[in-house]
Design a protein around this motif. Structure first.
Motif, PDB file in Angstrom:
ATOM      1  N   GLU A 156      -0.585  -9.766   1.497  1.00  0.00           N
ATOM      2  CA  GLU A 156      -0.307 -10.733   2.551  1.00  0.00           C
ATOM      3  C   GLU A 156      -0.060 -10.082   3.906  1.00  0.00           C
ATOM      4  N   ARG A 167      -1.483  -7.466   9.066  1.00  0.00           N
ATOM      5  CA  ARG A 167      -0.585  -7.851  10.158  1.00  0.00           C
ATOM      6  C   ARG A 167       0.330  -6.696  10.534  1.00  0.00           C
ATOM      7  N   ARG A 179      -3.865 -10.285  13.438  1.00  0.00           N
ATOM      8  CA  ARG A 179      -4.933  -9.766  12.584  1.00  0.00           C
ATOM      9  C   ARG A 179      -6.311 -10.040  13.174  1.00  0.00           C
ATOM     10  N   GLY A 207      -7.935  -5.240   5.810  1.00  0.00           N
ATOM     11  CA  GLY A 207      -7.761  -5.728   4.454  1.00  0.00           C
ATOM     12  C   GLY A 207      -7.100  -4.755   3.513  1.00  0.00           C
ATOM     13  N   GLU A 215      -7.671 -15.404   3.242  1.00  0.00           N
ATOM     14  CA  GLU A 215      -7.530 -14.708   4.516  1.00  0.00           C
ATOM     15  C   GLU A 215      -8.833 -14.774   5.310  1.00  0.00           C
ATOM     16  N   ARG A 261      -9.234 -18.244   6.718  1.00  0.00           N
ATOM     17  CA  ARG A 261      -8.288 -18.453   7.817  1.00  0.00           C
ATOM     18  C   ARG A 261      -8.792 -17.801   9.098  1.00  0.00           C
TER      19      ARG A 261
END
Length: 409
Positions: free
Chosen positions: A17, A21, A107, A133, A212, A215
């Motif tokens: 997750e 970030r 990100r 990633g 991800e 998104r």
């Protein structure tokens, strides 16, 4: 008492997750991509040691970022070329630098940084997959169909160029966005593909990548609302994602598209994906992602496998071969040709492709050989395909197909 096994799994979940970030936030602090990635990896290593004994913090992502920031500042202090003043300056940037809301997400910003036009296209994509990633060099090499040492050198050179040329961590201007779009689209597409294969037994670290990628694609479409390829990529992933529930059976086996229970498909995602395809095609000049989305739209519009319009799919693959030629496109075109003209015609295409070691190539060839009665050769191809399959679910399915050939009279 904490459960050490559960805590180790929790670290892996946070990694999925938060890795991208965390790297992007620490990069904003340090301005050094290699240092940011090293610091985040050290923070996760520390979490793997401490969390099983101490328990997970209430805000694990913040813990990782804070720990990584301090590791980065410690590195500044240790290196001879950097002194205490520069370390304190890094801390000051952390505390005072305002967030840029152009992208609304660190990100996506990092993705555009990695896709700077100063880097060659393959290096852009490989670097972004690595730092965004958290994929291993081996996973990225498999996605590119190259050796792991070759990919390792490519990523190392890209990091060095980012460092040595001082590529800034900033939001590109509107005029700069189109030059970086191709690399950004390629990264999102490959991130989705890595997650897609993970659903059937690949390493758990990759299993959150589909969400991800979708998104990021949604945000990219909002950022560039009149770009057909951005919408095409989003549509492609939504239509693929709509079949998630039908892709595997109770035992984890792969369920091929033709055998899937279409009542399990997500109607909402299909409606959204089809609308994106129709809207983007009206703008003309479709690129490779939009053409692939159009192919998926044909599959999604068929109420049964028997009603699939394979002639239309074959024509779309011919178009795809003109805008994005390559052996993988030809392999997929051969599948459509096999449905329209027969397995012999498809084999003539497949046998000319240099894709040895690519599991889909061997699986397609095995099926075509089976259909023309060359059973022993088909069994060998299924065995090779199972050997190279990235996920356990696919390996089970391919092995079962081979055993089925052996049991047939």
């Amino acid at each position: 008492m904490t459960d050490p096994v559960a805590e180790v799994g929790a670290v892996a979940a946070v990694f999925r997750e938060e890795y991208g970030r965390a790297v992007s936030v620490v990069l904003r602090t340090t301005g050094d991509l290699g240092l940011a990635e090293d610091a985040v990896q050290e923070a996760f290593a520390a979490a793997a040691e401490r969390w099983p004994a101490e328990g997970m913090p209430e805000q694990p992502g913040a813990w990782i970022i804070t720990t990584a920031r301090h590791r980065a500042v410690d590195r500044f202090r240790r290196e001879a070329a950097r002194g205490e003043k520069e370390a304190q300056a890094a801390l000051a940037r952390w505390d005072t630098e305002p967030e840029d809301e152009t992208f609304g997400d660190d990100r996506l910003k990092l993705l555009f940084v990695c896709c700077h036009p100063a880097l060659a296209m393959p290096a852009r994509v490989a670097l972004a997959l690595r730092v965004l990633g958290g994929l291993t060099t081996a996973q990225i090499a498999a996605a590119f169909l190259v050796s792991e040492p070759t990919m390792g050198q490519r990523i190392s050179r890209a990091k060095a160029k980012v460092r040595d040329t001082g590529i800034p961590y900033r939001v590109p201007s509107a005029a700069e966005l189109p030059d970086r779009l191709a690399g950004v689209l390629a990264v999102i597409y490959l991130v989705y593909n890595e997650g897609y294969s993970a659903d059937l037994g690949a390493p758990v670290e990759r299993s959150g990548l589909c969400a991800e990628a979708i998104r990021l694609a949604r945000m990219l479409s909002q950022l560039m609302p009149f770009e057909p390829e951005a919408e095409g990529l989003l549509a492609l992933m939504l239509l693929s994602e709509s079949r998630r529930a039908a892709r595997s059976g109770p035992s984890g086996f792969l369920v091929p598209l033709a055998e899937q229970d279409r009542s399990q498909w997500d109607a909402g995602l299909i409606v959204e994906g089809l609308a994106l395809v129709r809207r983007s095609l009206r703008r003309g000049s479709p690129g490779p992602y939009l053409v692939q989305a159009a192919i998926q739209a044909v599959h999604s519009s068929a109420t049964s496998a028997a009603e699939t319009d394979w002639k239309r799919i074959a024509r779309l693959y011919e178009l795809l071969a003109t805008v994005a030629p390559g052996p993988v496109v030809e392999l997929n075109r051969a599948v459509a040709v096999g449905e329209v003209e027969g397995a012999d015609a498809a084999l003539r295409i497949v046998d000319g492709l240099g894709l040895a070691g690519y599991h889909v190539f061997h699986a397609v060839r095995a099926d075509l050989l089976r259909r023309v009665g060359r059973t022993e050769e088909a069994a060998d191809e299924y065995e090779i395909a199972a050997k190279f399959a990235p996920g356990e679910g696919e390996r089970k399915w391919l092995t079962e197909r081979r055993h089925g050939l052996a049991a047939a009279p």
